[in-house]
Design an enzyme around this catalytic site. Structure first.
Site: not given
Length: 398
Positions: A167-168
């Site tokens: 995600d990051y």
């Protein structure tokens, strides 16, 4: 003062991590980012709660430096207000698959009809090609499908990483791509549709292993905390804790064998190069583990640093908050916790430019900026109240 992204207006319709983090990075460096969510609040406000409704830890991190607009896009009046805002915006960020984008009228053609030079950044789970393009997914989707889970742990079963790195990393990539599109627009006057996906990010990260597999060079197996490409590189137990120690490169390996009193290892063909030391790392880890086992962490670190061998403690979250490397590194910006009784650390300056905001603004309460933003579009107070419901008049609970 450096202008950075000052003057850019970004509409953030993302949820959870990838989309909101992309927008947060733009906000950190000067863009005006407006988070848009329903008057009842979005579900990601409650993730990782810390004691006040609507102010979860994830929300506080992802939405620093943003403004909040509470607006129901499913109503005719809410949609009309949103389209007025799109006409003033430079970029829109959404994390939805293609079919859902079209249903919500957030696809590129719909937004381009409102503002011809708009940059739309969309983040999906599976990408925009293939039969899976309209399936939903999360960070674990990328970890599982890329082969990363199968390579984690010690082999009993696939393991998910504790942190949502897919995600990051997708948020970072999407921010870079959005800026690339905005830079191109300066010369061409044209907007475009920027596309990122969780699976694309995850496959990028396992790509070297996939190349090895496809070439027939090797099939990787899970090896715990050891590095597959160098050694000794592993997690080692001392008398009172755990240390991460990493030996990479011929020069450092030569120093290490002298350091542990095993110079004969230099003549062992298994350890002639980094890849050999990685593939035969179990034997090297055993030597390092034996050396660490009789010493305290402080003693190990002092001796390793003197020998210029990289090492650090493996910390719990509580220890990470106060470790000097973290606390003194300028990473944390402290702000009052939602209950006002303590302070919480927000990392909003890991990537620095001259235009980085010297002090970040805390994540906004729901609808905190609705009245101001809607008034700037020409709405009267009674119209604003009808558009936002209770969100502008009773935001303290969110």
């Amino acid at each position: 003062m450096a202008a950075g992204l000052s003057g850019l207006r970004v509409l953030d319709l993302g949820r959870y991590i990838a989309g909101p983090f992309c927008a947060a990075l733009l906000a950190d460096h000067g863009a005006e980012v407006i988070r848009i969510e329903p008057p009842s609040g979005a579900p990601d406000r409650e993730v990782m709660p810390i004691g006040q409704p609507g102010r979860g830890a994830l929300y506080l991190q992802m939405n620093r430096n943003k403004k909040s607009l509470a607006l129901d896009l499913d109503t005719e009046s809410g949609r009309a207000a949103f389209e007025k805002l799109v006409a003033t915006a430079d970029a829109v960020i959404v994390n939805l698959p293609p079919a859902a984008l079209r249903r919500a009228r957030l696809d590129y053609d719909s937004l381009k009809a409102i503002r011809p030079d708009i940059v739309l950044c969309t983040i999906s789970a599976y990408g925009v090609e293939g039969d899976s393009r309209n399936r939903i997914g999360f960070d674990g989707t990328g970890q599982a499908l890329s082969g990363a889970m199968a390579l984690s742990g010690t082999g009993e079963r696939p393991l998910r990483a504790a942190v949502s790195y897919v995600d990051y990393a997708t948020g970072m990539s999407a921010a870079f791509a959005t800026l690339s599109a905005l830079y191109e627009r300066r010369g061409t006057g044209r907007g475009q549709h920027v596309q990122a996906s969780l699976l694309g990010t995850a496959l990028t990260m396992t790509n070297p292993m996939l190349i090895e597999e496809a070439a027939g060079a090797r099939s990787r197996k899970p090896i715990g905390n050891r590095s597959p490409i160098a050694g000794p590189s592993d997690l080692f137990q001392t008398r009172d804790g755990w240390l991460m120690i990493q030996v990479i490169g011929d020069g450092m390996f030569r120093r290490w064998v002298q350091f542990v009193g095993r110079p004969e290892l230099l003549a062992d063909p298994r350890f002639a190069c980094d890849i050999g030391r990685g593939e035969n790392g179990e034997a090297l880890s055993a030597v390092m583990a034996d050396w660490c086992s009789t010493r305290s962490s402080d003693e190990c670190l002092a001796e390793l640093e003197a020998a210029k061998i990289p090492a650090c403690r493996a910390l719990t979250p509580a220890e990470a908050l106060v470790a000097p490397e973290n606390a003194n590194g300028g990473f944390f910006s402290m702000e009052p916790a939602p209950d006002g009784a303590s302070q919480i650390p927000i990392v909003a300056n890991a990537v620095r430019t001259a235009a980085l905001r010297p002090e970040h603004r805390p994540a906004p309460k729901l609808g905190a900026d609705s009245a101001e933003l809607l008034a700037s579009l020409g709405y009267e107070p009674d119209e604003i109240a009808g558009l936002t419901g209770a969100a502008t008049g009773n935001t303290t609970h969110r």
